[in-house]
Design a protein around this motif. Sequence first.
Motif, PDB file in Angstrom:
ATOM      1  N   GLU A  44     -13.347   0.514 -17.246  1.00 14.07           N
ATOM      2  CA  GLU A  44     -12.064   1.448 -17.238  1.00 14.07           C
ATOM      3  C   GLU A  44     -12.481   2.908 -16.961  1.00 14.07           C
ATOM      4  N   LYS A  57      -7.821  -4.505 -11.530  1.00 14.17           N
ATOM      5  CA  LYS A  57      -8.226  -3.309 -12.613  1.00 14.17           C
ATOM      6  C   LYS A  57      -7.034  -2.473 -12.855  1.00 14.17           C
ATOM      7  N   ASN A  58      -6.730  -1.908 -11.651  1.00 17.36           N
ATOM      8  CA  ASN A  58      -5.728  -0.798 -11.632  1.00 17.36           C
ATOM      9  C   ASN A  58      -4.360  -1.437 -12.335  1.00 17.36           C
ATOM     10  N   GLU A 101       4.984   9.625  -9.612  1.00 16.69           N
ATOM     11  CA  GLU A 101       4.649   9.616 -10.936  1.00 16.69           C
ATOM     12  C   GLU A 101       3.752  11.022 -11.217  1.00 16.69           C
ATOM     13  N   LYS A 102       3.262  11.597 -10.263  1.00 21.41           N
ATOM     14  CA  LYS A 102       2.697  12.823 -10.130  1.00 21.41           C
ATOM     15  C   LYS A 102       3.632  13.827 -10.760  1.00 21.41           C
ATOM     16  N   ILE A 113       2.683   1.760  -3.110  1.00 23.82           N
ATOM     17  CA  ILE A 113       1.680   2.239  -4.203  1.00 23.82           C
ATOM     18  C   ILE A 113       1.802   3.922  -4.301  1.00 23.82           C
ATOM     19  N   ASN A 114       1.371   4.046  -2.963  1.00 24.94           N
ATOM     20  CA  ASN A 114       1.382   5.746  -2.783  1.00 24.94           C
ATOM     21  C   ASN A 114       2.532   6.464  -2.916  1.00 24.94           C
ATOM     22  N   GLY A 158      -9.378   4.319  -6.547  1.00 24.48           N
ATOM     23  CA  GLY A 158      -8.331   4.818  -5.904  1.00 24.48           C
ATOM     24  C   GLY A 158      -7.247   3.646  -5.828  1.00 24.48           C
ATOM     25  N   VAL A 159      -6.661   3.751  -4.757  1.00 23.75           N
ATOM     26  CA  VAL A 159      -5.553   2.444  -4.524  1.00 23.75           C
ATOM     27  C   VAL A 159      -6.448   1.212  -3.915  1.00 23.75           C
ATOM     28  N   LEU A 160      -6.130   0.346  -4.377  1.00 31.78           N
ATOM     29  CA  LEU A 160      -6.635  -1.221  -3.863  1.00 31.78           C
ATOM     30  C   LEU A 160      -8.157  -1.026  -3.762  1.00 31.78           C
ATOM     31  N   ASN A 161      -8.772  -0.955  -5.080  1.00 33.25           N
ATOM     32  CA  ASN A 161     -10.261  -1.134  -5.179  1.00 33.25           C
ATOM     33  C   ASN A 161     -10.874  -0.055  -4.149  1.00 33.25           C
ATOM     34  N   ARG A 175       6.771  11.759 -15.355  1.00 36.08           N
ATOM     35  CA  ARG A 175       5.261  11.371 -15.749  1.00 36.08           C
ATOM     36  C   ARG A 175       5.779  10.198 -16.977  1.00 36.08           C
ATOM     37  N   LEU A 188      -4.764  -1.491 -15.934  1.00 34.79           N
ATOM     38  CA  LEU A 188      -4.771  -0.151 -16.566  1.00 34.79           C
ATOM     39  C   LEU A 188      -3.264   0.206 -16.828  1.00 34.79           C
ATOM     40  N   LEU A 220       0.812  -1.192   0.182  1.00 34.15           N
ATOM     41  CA  LEU A 220       0.011   0.008  -0.016  1.00 34.15           C
ATOM     42  C   LEU A 220       0.793   1.099   0.012  1.00 34.15           C
ATOM     43  N   LYS A 228      -5.021   7.487 -22.932  1.00 33.80           N
ATOM     44  CA  LYS A 228      -4.555   6.332 -22.171  1.00 33.80           C
ATOM     45  C   LYS A 228      -3.354   6.151 -22.045  1.00 33.80           C
ATOM     46  N   ALA A 239      -1.087  -6.450  -4.526  1.00 33.87           N
ATOM     47  CA  ALA A 239      -2.225  -6.053  -3.643  1.00 33.87           C
ATOM     48  C   ALA A 239      -3.471  -6.379  -4.046  1.00 33.87           C
ATOM     49  N   GLY A 240      -3.531  -7.177  -5.088  1.00 36.19           N
ATOM     50  CA  GLY A 240      -4.922  -7.820  -5.403  1.00 36.19           C
ATOM     51  C   GLY A 240      -5.887  -6.711  -6.215  1.00 36.19           C
ATOM     52  N   ASP A 241      -5.379  -5.874  -6.588  1.00 41.25           N
ATOM     53  CA  ASP A 241      -6.272  -4.696  -7.461  1.00 41.25           C
ATOM     54  C   ASP A 241      -5.920  -5.020  -8.896  1.00 41.25           C
ATOM     55  N   THR A 278      -3.290  13.436 -14.899  1.00 38.10           N
ATOM     56  CA  THR A 278      -3.306  13.844 -13.597  1.00 38.10           C
ATOM     57  C   THR A 278      -4.279  15.050 -13.555  1.00 38.10           C
ATOM     58  N   TYR A 327       0.220  -3.079  -7.973  1.00 36.65           N
ATOM     59  CA  TYR A 327      -1.236  -3.192  -7.773  1.00 36.65           C
ATOM     60  C   TYR A 327      -1.572  -4.768  -7.833  1.00 36.65           C
ATOM     61  N   SER A 350      -0.105   9.366 -18.527  1.00 39.42           N
ATOM     62  CA  SER A 350      -0.705   9.374 -17.144  1.00 39.42           C
ATOM     63  C   SER A 350      -1.368  10.639 -17.290  1.00 39.42           C
ATOM     64  N   LEU A 383       6.114   2.595 -14.192  1.00 35.42           N
ATOM     65  CA  LEU A 383       4.556   2.164 -14.586  1.00 35.42           C
ATOM     66  C   LEU A 383       4.388   0.688 -14.390  1.00 35.42           C
ATOM     67  N   GLN A 392     -12.810   3.266 -13.299  1.00 37.55           N
ATOM     68  CA  GLN A 392     -11.708   3.261 -12.588  1.00 37.55           C
ATOM     69  C   GLN A 392     -10.886   4.362 -13.014  1.00 37.55           C
TER      70      GLN A 392
END
Lengths: 565, 833
Positions: free
Chosen positions: B87, A254-255, A228-229, A221-222, B95-98, A234, A258, A218, B62, A250-252, B67, A247, B65, A240, B90
């Motif tokens: 998508e 979808k992210n 990246e911000k 990722i943060n 956010g982070v982790l669902n 960037r 992406l 977690l 896509k 961490a089981g995410d 922002t 991600y 990134s 990436l 999303q």
Amino acid sequence: MNVIDYVRDMAAAGLHSNVRIMSSLLLTMSNNNPELFSPSQKYQLLVYHADALFHDKEYRNAACKYNMALQQKKVLSKTSKVRPSTGGTASSLQAQSLPSEIEVKYKIAECYTILKLDKDAIPVLDGIPSRQRTPKINMMLANLYRKAGQERSAVTSYKEVLRQCPLALDAIIGLLSLSVKGAEVASMTMDVIQTIPNLDWLSVWIKAHAFIHAGDNLRAINTICSLEKKSLLRDNVDLLVTLADLYFRAGDTKNSILKFEQAQMLDPYLIKGMDVYGYLMAREGHLEDVEVLGGRLFNISDQHAEPWVISGCHSFYSKRYSRALYLGAKAIQLNSNSVQALLLKGAALRNMGRVQEAIIHFREAIRLAPCRLDCYEGLIDCYLASNGIREAMGMANNIYKTLGANAQTLTILATVCLEDPMTQEKAKTLLDKALAQRPDYIKAVVKKAELLSREQNYEEGITLLRHALANQSDCVLHRMLGDFLVAVNDYQEAMDQYSIALSLDPNDQKSLEGMQKMEKEESPTEATVEEDGDDMEGSADDGDLEGSDSEAAQWADQEQWFGMQ
Amino acid sequence: MTVLQEPVQAAVWHALNHYAYRDAAFLAERLYAEVHSEEALFLLATCYYRSGKAYKAYRLLKGHSCTTPQCKYLLAKCCVDLSKLAEGEQVLTGGVLNKQKSQDDIVAEFGDLACYTLALMGQIYCKTDRLAKGSECYQKSLSLNPFLWSPFESLCQIGEKPDPDQLFKLTSLQNFSSSISQPPVGLVHTPSHNVCHRQVETVLMETPQDTLELNRLNLESSNSKYSSLNMDSSVSYIDASVISPDSVPLGTGSSLLSKQVQNKPKSGRSLLGGPAALSPLTPSFGILPLEPSPGDPSYLQNFTNTGSVMEPPPSGAPQKKSVARIGQTGTKSVFAQSGNSRDVIPVPFNQTQTTAPQTSATPQVLSPTIAAPPNVQPRRSSRLFTSASSTAKENSKKLKMKFPTKIPNRKTKSKTSKGGITPSNMNDSIEILKLDSSILSEGKANVVTPQLQAFTLQKAAADGLMSLMREMGKGYLALCTYNCKEAINILSQLPSHHYNTGWVLGQIGRAHFELAEYMQAERIFSEVRRIESYQVEGMEIYSTTLWHLQKDVALSALSKELTDMDKNSPEAWCVAGNCFSLQREHDIAIKFFQRAIQVDPSFAYAYTLLGHEFVLTEELEKALACFRNAIRVNTRHYNAWYGLGMIYYKQEKFNLAEIHFKKALSINPQSSVLLCHIGVVQHALKKSDHALETLNKAIDIDPKNPLCKFHRASILFANEKYKAALQELEELKQIVPKESLVYFLIGKVYKKLGQTHLALMNFSWAMDLDPKGANNQIKEAIDKRYLPDDDEPVTPDNYPYDSAEAEAEESQESSMTDADDGQLHTAESDEVF
């Protein structure tokens, strides 16, 4: 200018094939008549010849020739020591132009590494006095140590690299992976960071990788997101990919997908991390995309494990396990450190019923990636497949203890508990805990729903699923909700849920089955209702039948009338 | 660098606003290749999106990134367009982790975009069957910006019952702005003050002008910068050339003025932004809020003050009408000349001006501005002004009086505010409140009176629009809950210039259609065609109306016209399908309906029509799939539920049929036809008492529905209550005196009662009235003798359809009869043949 000089020039010019033939001929000459070349000349010839072999990828041969060269060098130094006075200037000149002994040793080590003879490689490099080691030697040595599990030596070597080259980021990653504290690593680079402008992100980067290796997904990722911000970093592909991988861990999903997609769009030649991407897409059911991705990666390189893994994932999820097994094996052959390949092969073996072999593969994967939960899950599945509930339980408890009590570990433990009829209650509390931490964690929701359906506690299951579906839409959840609704005879809603599930994933076989089952069930229940009805209002039924009969008769009458007309 | 970008950006916007998308895209591509900043990325993506290439924008965004909220929003919009809903979700909420962002987070992140973002999210949620969340989003979106219609429409469509009175009012907006101006949210949110003000205008103004103005602003500001910095002469030369086409037509009186005003915040920005100069974006977001904030509190005050004063008048409907007429005759010209271009808008401009610089950095936010030449849109809005304000004449007088004094006033104001800001507030820029009060006192002294005046006007205009939207909202809501009579009632009370628009008439037409009043529906729809021949929406309903009325000539004419006009609209193909369906060319009709689905896979009605066609060609499995698809696309599409029920009924799965009919009824509770079908099914399920109850209910709703009465009679007959049946049939005979089946059934009843003579008489009447149909019955009767399994349930099925068919062919006068069944567009009757 003698013949050796010519050969050296050729070698310097990169004409390796020519050097190879020439040096081979010259070496034979020298063997047949040792007087022709001086020892130093012979040493040079040997080195050039070995270099040429190295370029032809005949590593074993090259290593042998390098060793011979080393031997020659020893003789050379002895003889030079014996006669230090004669031709002092000439010999020193010659000595200067001689290929360095350390370089030769490095080459030998390189050959051994390529030949996967790490055990032979380490002593060769170890033999170099630490003061003479160049950064690249230290780096290779550190990598070898780490692989061999000699952590302390690896750490010192990495630190040595960092001391000489403070921006050696791979060395930093290596250090962090050996659980050296992030702060300590950062302190070694701090001086450089402060002197060079626009490099302030480096400390953040180090921090992020420290989190990664500490298994704190977690925060990692943060941290990476914050990196990246910054507009300067960037769209960096490496970042990436790292982020996507995090991600994933961490089981995410979808992210993760992406981010992988984005990385892949930015750099179509990207190979690193693509195996995970392919695996994720295959798991999500986008098999066509996986096939395309695999084909594309094969065009980029077939010497990497990734394309083979992706292709293997495709086979695995289209249920061709033996093919998946072969592809996984090929991937492992190309890169024995590929966790994804090991997992693929293990899963294929497990599904083919060769559980014991599968267990070995999962164990190896765990050794390589102790922070990845799916390795453990695979292993636990193996245990469960071979009725080893106790082992599975032990493993799950182990993960739970080592990786902390997060939703994922709790769910794994609960999954094992569910298998044992004795520990159902425990599973329930564990799942509740997991859901309290992450109410939207689909795996936990699914397991909880399974548990509830086993208990035939449909109402609670329905509320649970509806609650979960409020925030996300997932085919499996809709289907399960449909099943539950069928169980409580709410066919209307069940039909809705099945159709939603099918609209999310038109190929979901289970939803289709559920729907068809329901339609079939509908008729029997109707039949039973009618049967019941027969008992209760049999008379009415009969009356109606009579009615129809009488109507038929009436029609007959009518016909007569018309006939009359 | 950013300074150098501005002329190019301005040129891109200029091209965009004049629909030269290729040029805009080309320039934006060059710009992006040059600077590679997110701002340029957004510009390029906007160019792609506006030229209708959503996939291009999608891939572009896509790959990088995103922002900034603008980019994220655009990306999400592209995702939705390309139906990558997960998508899109999303991108917006992931956010982070669902963990999903809450709505407050989104409001915080997207600022003034939040209302659109939330609407988009609502769309995503609804399409993924999370209606509760979707409706939450829509509600929130509406509360942020009551000028949005489509979220309201969507709310109605998903079956929510939003209260138009609550949603479409300005107080909610005031609450919003005041809540935001409170300290906790602070600096970041100050831009959203302007949201409300800006929105007031965006509705009134057309975007092209706005952005055009923005261009000018950009150009001019860059120009001034160049001149002040003595930059390359070549660059400024380009500038001038770009400017000139704009400033010539617009630069009558206001251009000078606007230039001055425009330069004000710009120069302020360069003053402030110069030293800070972190990135192209930061100065505009970080510093500019200082500028609007001085004005805002006083504005808001005025707003609330006037609000309380102004609220009573617009509520009365009759008064409004008369006022509207005045507006048309008297004040329209006034507004068109002076009011529109100068008086009304300059003051709003004063506030929007403050937003403009910040939008210039992120130019897609179209800042509405003054000098928009009067066009259709403003003129309509000016009418709104008058309709809502107490007396238009007074206002216009005041306007005229105020006009000369205003310019100097504003100038001084801008100067003072500038002076106020630069020296003192630079130091304590964080303490807005303090600054607010100081400026407020400063501003009050010399600006309040004209501002008050302007705000009275502005408020009145907005109120007028709000009350209109409230009315339309009520009407639409009633229609969506199938309260059709009320819907017609409400919509007919709209002012005539609104009543006579395609949208309103279309809705009324639909209401008539749902009530099965096909004659009226046809009249209304043909009116729509006359007024707005380009209207495509709702034409599928029109075509079904014509189908029911069997007007094949009109239908084929309509079909030809629409398919010629817009080949990419599903409606046109539905019309064509209906046309062939009427000709009994079912295979061709199926092809056209399939084309409609191909064109727009989310068009539920096309699936339903296709399903009906499949039923006609006896492909029940395919029909089932079609109806299910229709439901998948739109769960509240009751026609599809009805279709499913019909098929299950045919398959004699009466339980399922009842479930589906009931579902349809729950959507459209006013439908007597659905009730009638439920009754029939209940009868088939041997629940005759329930069936009678249901039919009674249906007859309560629509006392003259012959179908219901007929079914009630036949159920009574089946239950051997011959007397009651006879009475029912006698009543029915009064309603539809020429219906052969009624006589047929009467004959049967008499037969049962043993009065053979009367029975025979009725049978022969039936024969006389419809020899063809009766023959049919007889033939069936013969068949029945040999195939005894085909019994009771079929008869109630066939009779009504036959009647519908027969009557429709027979005459239009009994439209009621064929209506009830045909309303749902079942042409089952054809099966008989």
